[in-house]
Enzyme design. Structure first.
Site, mmCIF file in Angstrom:
data_model
loop_
_atom_site.group_PDB
_atom_site.id
_atom_site.type_symbol
_atom_site.label_atom_id
_atom_site.label_comp_id
_atom_site.label_asym_id
_atom_site.label_seq_id
_atom_site.Cartn_x
_atom_site.Cartn_y
_atom_site.Cartn_z
ATOM 1 N N GLY A 182 0.840 -1.168 -0.107
ATOM 2 C CA GLY A 182 -0.088 0.061 -0.095
ATOM 3 C C GLY A 182 0.892 1.411 -0.103
ATOM 4 O O GLY A 182 0.413 2.319 0.246
ATOM 5 N N LYS A 234 9.039 8.897 -8.172
ATOM 6 C CA LYS A 234 9.498 7.402 -7.997
ATOM 7 C C LYS A 234 10.781 7.235 -8.624
ATOM 8 O O LYS A 234 10.974 7.282 -9.797
ATOM 9 C CB LYS A 234 8.305 6.817 -8.781
ATOM 10 C CG LYS A 234 8.452 5.034 -8.840
ATOM 11 C CD LYS A 234 8.181 4.550 -7.437
ATOM 12 C CE LYS A 234 7.872 3.124 -7.690
ATOM 13 N NZ LYS A 234 7.569 2.340 -6.316
ATOM 14 N N GLY A 285 9.437 -1.653 -2.532
ATOM 15 C CA GLY A 285 9.674 -2.536 -1.426
ATOM 16 C C GLY A 285 10.074 -2.185 -0.139
ATOM 17 O O GLY A 285 9.316 -0.875 0.308
ATOM 18 N N GLY A 313 -1.379 -0.090 5.525
ATOM 19 C CA GLY A 313 -1.569 0.306 4.141
ATOM 20 C C GLY A 313 -2.970 -0.359 3.530
ATOM 21 O O GLY A 313 -3.741 0.319 2.542
#
Length: 241
Positions: free
Chosen positions: A14, A37, A113, A171
């Site tokens: 999440g 990102k 991750g 999440g």
């Protein structure tokens, strides 16, 4: 906080939804927000990635930036090596975040991750980029059994690197949480030494963008701009045990 790094205790728990909720909540009160990102893995060049999803849910006023993309659904360092493409190191991540912070009120940097997933062949991680900027790190955790260990390990890794933990956010809070999930509401802060500052409902990403933006403040604690009351939330679910 100008730059906030978003990591997780694992993958597919999440992080992107939490980033979108923080972005939506911040945009709603007039802040300018950027989402970064550093490395998107597991997608082809024409497929929408996490930056596109955060923009879709939070609003197109958001500045979404992706530094690199690799087709294999692996850790960024491994995916870059397999693709024969340059990896993204902490200096590049920190530089991009700093540039965005110069022209935005809030910059969210979402990792891949967990905290110590490798980004380059030198073994650099998201923690190294956060360290360069002295930025806090928010950790997204799963709700149920097993999360206390992974959350405690992540908190310990942050402390070992003298990084501030902004708190933990669940999440995906299930509609019918089991005993472990309900117990974790009280146990998570005790095990990590960091506050629980939010919980997103399962399926939040399936809401329409308008519904997502309206609901987002109710999922996040005031320290990250929301209205969520951890004590009330914990009391409701703990009473069911």
């Amino acid at each position: 906080m100008t730059v906030l790094f978003v990591t997780g205790t694992g993958t597919e728990i999440g992080k992107t939804m939490v980033s979108a909720a923080i972005a939506a909540t911040s945009l709603a009160v007039g802040f300018s927000v950027a989402y970064l990102k550093p490395a998107q893995t597991g997608l082809g060049p024409d497929q929408p990635g996490d930056a596109a999803e955060v923009t879709r849910l939070a609003g197109h006023e958001l500045t979404g930036v992706e530094l690199a993309r690799y087709p294999d659904p692996l850790a960024p360092a491994t995916a870059a090596r397999r693709a024969g493409l340059p990896s993204v190191g902490p200096a590049e991540i920190a530089e991009a975040a700093a540039k965005l912070a110069a022209v935005h009120d809030i910059v969210l940097v979402e990792g891949a991750g967990g905290l110590l997933v490798r980004f380059d062949q030198e073994g650099s991680t998201l923690a190294d980029a956060a360290k360069m900027l002295g930025a806090p790190v928010l950790v997204v955790a799963q709700a149920g059994l097993g999360t206390l260990n992974t959350a405690a390990l992540t908190a310990e890794a942050l402390r070992a690197r003298a990084l501030a933990c902004a708190g933990f956010v669940i999440g995906s809070w299930p509609d019918d949480p089991d005993l472990a999930a309900r117990s974790n509401l009280a146990d998570l802060p005790d095990c990590t030494g960091a506050p629980l500052i939010g919980a997103l409902p399962a399926g939040a990403g399936s809401l329409t963008p308008d519904a997502f933006r309206q609901a987002a403040p109710g999922w996040l604690a005031p320290r990250i701009g929301g209205l969520w009351d951890v004590d009330a939330f914990t009391a409701i679910w703990s009473s069911i045990i």
